[in-house]
Design a protein around this motif. Sequence first.
Motif, PDB file in Angstrom:
ATOM      1  N   UNK A   5       7.633 -18.550  10.095  1.00  0.00           N
ATOM      2  CA  UNK A   5       8.521 -17.473   9.642  1.00  0.00           C
ATOM      3  C   UNK A   5       8.178 -17.028   8.232  1.00  0.00           C
ATOM      4  N   UNK A   6       7.847 -17.996   7.361  1.00  0.00           N
ATOM      5  CA  UNK A   6       7.450 -17.638   5.996  1.00  0.00           C
ATOM      6  C   UNK A   6       6.170 -16.819   5.977  1.00  0.00           C
ATOM      7  N   UNK A   7       5.196 -17.220   6.827  1.00  0.00           N
ATOM      8  CA  UNK A   7       3.953 -16.453   6.920  1.00  0.00           C
ATOM      9  C   UNK A   7       4.225 -15.043   7.425  1.00  0.00           C
ATOM     10  N   UNK A   8       5.115 -14.908   8.398  1.00  0.00           N
ATOM     11  CA  UNK A   8       5.461 -13.606   8.947  1.00  0.00           C
ATOM     12  C   UNK A   8       6.096 -12.712   7.887  1.00  0.00           C
ATOM     13  N   UNK A   9       7.006 -13.284   7.076  1.00  0.00           N
ATOM     14  CA  UNK A   9       7.667 -12.509   6.018  1.00  0.00           C
ATOM     15  C   UNK A   9       6.656 -12.063   4.966  1.00  0.00           C
ATOM     16  N   UNK A  10       5.726 -12.951   4.606  1.00  0.00           N
ATOM     17  CA  UNK A  10       4.710 -12.572   3.612  1.00  0.00           C
ATOM     18  C   UNK A  10       3.826 -11.447   4.142  1.00  0.00           C
ATOM     19  N   UNK A  11       3.472 -11.553   5.393  1.00  0.00           N
ATOM     20  CA  UNK A  11       2.633 -10.489   5.970  1.00  0.00           C
ATOM     21  C   UNK A  11       3.377  -9.160   6.017  1.00  0.00           C
ATOM     22  N   UNK A  12       4.666  -9.202   6.366  1.00  0.00           N
ATOM     23  CA  UNK A  12       5.459  -7.969   6.367  1.00  0.00           C
ATOM     24  C   UNK A  12       5.572  -7.392   4.962  1.00  0.00           C
ATOM     25  N   UNK A  13       5.717  -8.278   3.970  1.00  0.00           N
ATOM     26  CA  UNK A  13       5.811  -7.820   2.590  1.00  0.00           C
ATOM     27  C   UNK A  13       4.521  -7.139   2.156  1.00  0.00           C
ATOM     28  N   UNK A  14       3.391  -7.805   2.423  1.00  0.00           N
ATOM     29  CA  UNK A  14       2.112  -7.205   2.039  1.00  0.00           C
ATOM     30  C   UNK A  14       1.821  -5.929   2.834  1.00  0.00           C
ATOM     31  N   UNK A  15       2.289  -5.887   4.054  1.00  0.00           N
ATOM     32  CA  UNK A  15       2.136  -4.669   4.844  1.00  0.00           C
ATOM     33  C   UNK A  15       2.901  -3.509   4.209  1.00  0.00           C
ATOM     34  N   UNK A  16       4.135  -3.783   3.750  1.00  0.00           N
ATOM     35  CA  UNK A  16       4.925  -2.743   3.084  1.00  0.00           C
ATOM     36  C   UNK A  16       4.295  -2.322   1.770  1.00  0.00           C
ATOM     37  N   UNK A  17       3.740  -3.297   1.028  1.00  0.00           N
ATOM     38  CA  UNK A  17       3.063  -2.960  -0.225  1.00  0.00           C
ATOM     39  C   UNK A  17       1.855  -2.061   0.037  1.00  0.00           C
ATOM     40  N   UNK A  18       1.067  -2.425   1.052  1.00  0.00           N
ATOM     41  CA  UNK A  18      -0.094  -1.596   1.390  1.00  0.00           C
ATOM     42  C   UNK A  18       0.294  -0.206   1.827  1.00  0.00           C
ATOM     43  N   UNK A  19       1.327  -0.114   2.674  1.00  0.00           N
ATOM     44  CA  UNK A  19       1.800   1.208   3.104  1.00  0.00           C
ATOM     45  C   UNK A  19       2.330   2.011   1.924  1.00  0.00           C
ATOM     46  N   UNK A  20       2.965   1.330   0.973  1.00  0.00           N
ATOM     47  CA  UNK A  20       3.474   2.024  -0.209  1.00  0.00           C
ATOM     48  C   UNK A  20       2.352   2.607  -1.051  1.00  0.00           C
ATOM     49  N   UNK A  21       1.296   1.806  -1.267  1.00  0.00           N
ATOM     50  CA  UNK A  21       0.150   2.303  -2.017  1.00  0.00           C
ATOM     51  C   UNK A  21      -0.520   3.469  -1.290  1.00  0.00           C
ATOM     52  N   UNK A  22      -0.671   3.347   0.034  1.00  0.00           N
ATOM     53  CA  UNK A  22      -1.300   4.418   0.809  1.00  0.00           C
ATOM     54  C   UNK A  22      -0.477   5.702   0.739  1.00  0.00           C
ATOM     55  N   UNK A  23       0.852   5.576   0.883  1.00  0.00           N
ATOM     56  CA  UNK A  23       1.707   6.760   0.820  1.00  0.00           C
ATOM     57  C   UNK A  23       1.677   7.384  -0.573  1.00  0.00           C
ATOM     58  N   UNK A  24       1.666   6.530  -1.611  1.00  0.00           N
ATOM     59  CA  UNK A  24       1.609   7.046  -2.988  1.00  0.00           C
ATOM     60  C   UNK A  24       0.306   7.802  -3.231  1.00  0.00           C
ATOM     61  N   UNK A  25      -0.813   7.245  -2.744  1.00  0.00           N
ATOM     62  CA  UNK A  25      -2.096   7.921  -2.906  1.00  0.00           C
ATOM     63  C   UNK A  25      -2.115   9.256  -2.177  1.00  0.00           C
TER      64      UNK A  25
END
Length: 282
Positions: A5-25
Amino acid sequence: MASDQGLYRRRRLWNKVGLGFAASAMIFGLFWLSWILITLGIEGFSGLVQMPVFTADTPPPMTDGGLRNVIVGSLMIASTGLFIGAPIGMLAGIYLAEFSHGNWLGQVIRFLNDILLSAPSIVIGLFIYALLVKNYSFSGWAGACALALIVIPVVVRTTESMLLLVPNTLREAAYALGTPKWKLVLGVTVKAARAGLTTGILLAFARITGETAPLLFTALNNQYFSLDMGNAMGNMPNTIYQFAMSPYDNWHTLAWAAALLITLTVLTLNVAARYIGGKEYN
């Protein structure tokens, strides 16, 4: 289970960070693109309204005039460059896709084509200047040859790629019917890839429409209307460069109008290429 579950949450967090950077760009890029296009549309449209762009030639400073001579000159130079470069590029692309089969000549052609594809346009302009202009004179023919050298590698790459997408089953079926190689290429593979080949030619034409550096060293410019490609010839890219750098308001207005016309031309060619290319696979 807790570690999963912790690994899943970290992956979701990094996924949101990546999507945020992509949307900002994306937003950052679209903001500047929109600003450029809106400014170009406003300034260019005002030039089209205020000046007799299509009915008069480029004027002296502080007088009314248009862009008729440079529009005609650009069309002649770019069209001639396309007519010179496109057949050469298509023949080379057909050879690479259908006849080379990995031999040394095909490898050399691909290597040289990649170099020419990545060569700065100003280098191509200097080459044609040394070859056709230095000991002779500026001319529309020299400008067309420079643009042809830009067209060739684009058409070679797209032609080879489109022909390689044609299924080998079509070739095998033609061979089974006793079709000779030359007839197979012209009647089967080229015909099957005609939409993609047309798309490549349109993209190559869009590529050379706004080129300035090659024409600066070859065709130069001409403020008068002329259909003689043996002498210096008016063209829109160099006119934009010259007028935008001037201190005269009427030249600035015409520069904006010319920039808008080139942008609309490139946009139209790209939309047409996308439509033709997409239609083939629908």
